[in-house]
Design a protein around this motif. Sequence first.
Motif, PDB file in Angstrom:
ATOM      1  N   GLY A 161       0.763  -1.249   0.145  1.00  0.00           N
ATOM      2  CA  GLY A 161      -0.130   0.249  -0.070  1.00  0.00           C
ATOM      3  C   GLY A 161       0.878   1.494  -0.080  1.00  0.00           C
ATOM      4  O   GLY A 161       1.777   1.448  -0.604  1.00  0.00           O
ATOM      5  N   PHE A 162       0.485   2.125   0.811  1.00  0.00           N
ATOM      6  CA  PHE A 162       0.766   3.588   0.756  1.00  0.00           C
ATOM      7  C   PHE A 162       2.290   3.800   1.483  1.00  0.00           C
ATOM      8  O   PHE A 162       2.245   3.550   2.637  1.00  0.00           O
ATOM      9  N   ILE A 163       3.296   4.259   0.672  1.00  0.00           N
ATOM     10  CA  ILE A 163       4.447   4.732   1.502  1.00  0.00           C
ATOM     11  C   ILE A 163       4.700   6.024   0.973  1.00  0.00           C
ATOM     12  O   ILE A 163       4.738   6.368  -0.062  1.00  0.00           O
ATOM     13  N   PRO A 164       4.943   6.894   1.921  1.00  0.00           N
ATOM     14  CA  PRO A 164       5.024   8.471   1.442  1.00  0.00           C
ATOM     15  C   PRO A 164       6.149   8.677   0.566  1.00  0.00           C
ATOM     16  O   PRO A 164       7.254   8.143   0.632  1.00  0.00           O
ATOM     17  N   PRO A 165       5.721   9.339  -0.763  1.00  0.00           N
ATOM     18  CA  PRO A 165       7.007   9.539  -1.566  1.00  0.00           C
ATOM     19  C   PRO A 165       7.629  10.657  -1.148  1.00  0.00           C
ATOM     20  O   PRO A 165       8.670  11.105  -1.614  1.00  0.00           O
ATOM     21  N   SER A 166       7.181  11.742  -0.161  1.00  0.00           N
ATOM     22  CA  SER A 166       7.962  12.892   0.101  1.00  0.00           C
ATOM     23  C   SER A 166       9.039  12.327   1.046  1.00  0.00           C
ATOM     24  O   SER A 166       8.707  11.417   1.814  1.00  0.00           O
ATOM     25  N   TRP A 167      10.097  13.259   1.109  1.00  0.00           N
ATOM     26  CA  TRP A 167      10.882  13.166   2.204  1.00  0.00           C
ATOM     27  C   TRP A 167      11.784  14.484   2.232  1.00  0.00           C
ATOM     28  O   TRP A 167      12.482  14.673   1.273  1.00  0.00           O
ATOM     29  N   PRO A 168      11.731  15.248   3.359  1.00  0.00           N
ATOM     30  CA  PRO A 168      10.997  14.905   4.536  1.00  0.00           C
ATOM     31  C   PRO A 168       9.634  14.824   4.368  1.00  0.00           C
ATOM     32  O   PRO A 168       9.163  15.285   3.104  1.00  0.00           O
ATOM     33  N   LEU A 169       8.800  14.154   5.183  1.00  0.00           N
ATOM     34  CA  LEU A 169       7.451  13.942   5.025  1.00  0.00           C
ATOM     35  C   LEU A 169       6.632  15.305   5.061  1.00  0.00           C
ATOM     36  O   LEU A 169       6.688  15.976   5.981  1.00  0.00           O
ATOM     37  N   THR A 170       5.678  15.376   4.010  1.00  0.00           N
ATOM     38  CA  THR A 170       4.633  16.424   3.947  1.00  0.00           C
ATOM     39  C   THR A 170       3.603  16.019   5.089  1.00  0.00           C
ATOM     40  O   THR A 170       3.470  14.878   5.308  1.00  0.00           O
ATOM     41  N   THR A 171       2.838  17.126   5.439  1.00  0.00           N
ATOM     42  CA  THR A 171       1.604  16.668   6.511  1.00  0.00           C
ATOM     43  C   THR A 171       0.775  15.897   6.019  1.00  0.00           C
ATOM     44  O   THR A 171       0.258  14.965   6.523  1.00  0.00           O
ATOM     45  N   THR A 199      14.697   2.476  -3.061  1.00  0.00           N
ATOM     46  CA  THR A 199      14.941   3.572  -3.983  1.00  0.00           C
ATOM     47  C   THR A 199      15.616   2.833  -5.385  1.00  0.00           C
ATOM     48  O   THR A 199      15.676   1.683  -5.314  1.00  0.00           O
ATOM     49  N   GLY A 200      15.345   3.361  -6.430  1.00  0.00           N
ATOM     50  CA  GLY A 200      15.823   2.606  -7.739  1.00  0.00           C
ATOM     51  C   GLY A 200      17.330   3.143  -8.103  1.00  0.00           C
ATOM     52  O   GLY A 200      17.616   2.522  -9.052  1.00  0.00           O
ATOM     53  N   VAL A 209      19.939   8.161   2.284  1.00  0.00           N
ATOM     54  CA  VAL A 209      18.488   8.889   2.262  1.00  0.00           C
ATOM     55  C   VAL A 209      17.319   7.969   2.312  1.00  0.00           C
ATOM     56  O   VAL A 209      16.684   8.199   3.415  1.00  0.00           O
ATOM     57  N   ALA A 210      17.435   6.795   1.715  1.00  0.00           N
ATOM     58  CA  ALA A 210      16.317   5.998   1.708  1.00  0.00           C
ATOM     59  C   ALA A 210      16.299   5.175   3.012  1.00  0.00           C
ATOM     60  O   ALA A 210      15.079   5.152   3.815  1.00  0.00           O
ATOM     61  N   ALA A 211      17.499   5.066   3.804  1.00  0.00           N
ATOM     62  CA  ALA A 211      17.616   4.354   4.940  1.00  0.00           C
ATOM     63  C   ALA A 211      16.966   5.416   6.151  1.00  0.00           C
ATOM     64  O   ALA A 211      16.133   4.914   7.132  1.00  0.00           O
ATOM     65  N   ASP A 212      17.301   6.527   6.254  1.00  0.00           N
ATOM     66  CA  ASP A 212      16.728   7.772   7.124  1.00  0.00           C
ATOM     67  C   ASP A 212      15.278   7.676   7.034  1.00  0.00           C
ATOM     68  O   ASP A 212      14.587   7.494   7.886  1.00  0.00           O
TER      69      ASP A 212
END
Length: 397
Positions: A161-171, A199-200, A209-212
């Motif tokens: 399902g949903f994993i946020p695409p944003s980083w840092p996370l948007t509200t 990440t691709g 970054v993906a790990a963070d």
Amino acid sequence: MTLYSDPSRTEAATASAAPDEGLRRTLGVDRRRFLSTCTAVAAGAVAAPVFGASPALARDRGRDHGHGHGGQVLVPPHKRGIILYTVRDAVGRDPLSTDLPSGFREVFRQLARHGYRQVEFAGYRQHANAPGGADLETVEGARLLRSWLDEYGLRAQGNHGFIPPSWPLTTADLDTFKKHLEIANIIGMDHMGTGGDPTGSSHRADWDVAADKWNALGEIARREGIKLYTHNHDGAYGFLLDGGPLDDQGRPTRSSGIRKLEYFLKVTDPRLVWLEMDVFWAHVAQYKFHTYTAHDGSTRRDVFDPAGLVARNNERYPLFHAKDGVVSTTNGMGYEMVPFGTGVIDYTAFFSRVGQRNYHNPMIEDDNAPSATDPGQSLREAKIGYDNMAALRKRRR
């Protein structure tokens, strides 16, 4: 960034995976409770290993004891699952246009008849004419899904399902992520994840970054009683670019020999981030990614051993996609997907080597099960896959 190391890792694949000379493949009450996975390498490349034999089906099919004439059952009955992507055509079918099972409730009933006890979701949408309507990605929809799972003795173990695409996370992304965690809790999942790689990229900086990001998401999920997992395709088991000369963008062009997801395991917190190995795609990676250019410019060989990686990081892999394949010399992957138990990937060896049969949750998957001309095919192949998984027995020594 904190580095979470795995001191048990070795650089080379185990000899049983694919010896250089032998050309052989060994394909081998908390809130949640309350809300209750060819030969033929291009000319000039190293010779490809020979594929393992198809798993033999035990004569005492259907017996679920731990030991017997066929040996120890490798996948206990309560751990036999399927990802609903395999039967997505049935879930999305109009119940008013057919007598075949249609929509979540009827598909659950049919899968339970086949013998399955676990399912993994691939989203929460079905046909609008099915009970509950088209979109069950709501609290109310989750309660309905949970009631049907309970009705047929099934348990949900995850969702792509949903994993946020944003980083840092948007509200907005954070709110949506929390909504999906709430849905997972209501449905009764221990795990929630995604169908894509972290990440691709092939570059270490991008995996850092993906790990963070995943450590942060995993902490949010843990507070809700959920284990967050990522799913692999073949590319994630290719080699990480982490040294040597830099390209025109200042990025490294050569590898230390560590694979991308191996590195991800090192730099993510084992208390927060888990993985689901797609065993089919891991074996495609074994076929494709067997040599790399080292930091000093030399070409080195390292054949990937999927079961070996799991065995070294066993608690990090609570779920598998159990997907089978036959040899393909034309599609560049080494394999073509087929129903579970009808291909050449040696799941007897794989499940025997990874062990912990009461911990792992293998989910049958076949991307090609739905048919445009045979509407009953996907559920029929789901039965074939179940029977073949139930028949797996540990080989006697």
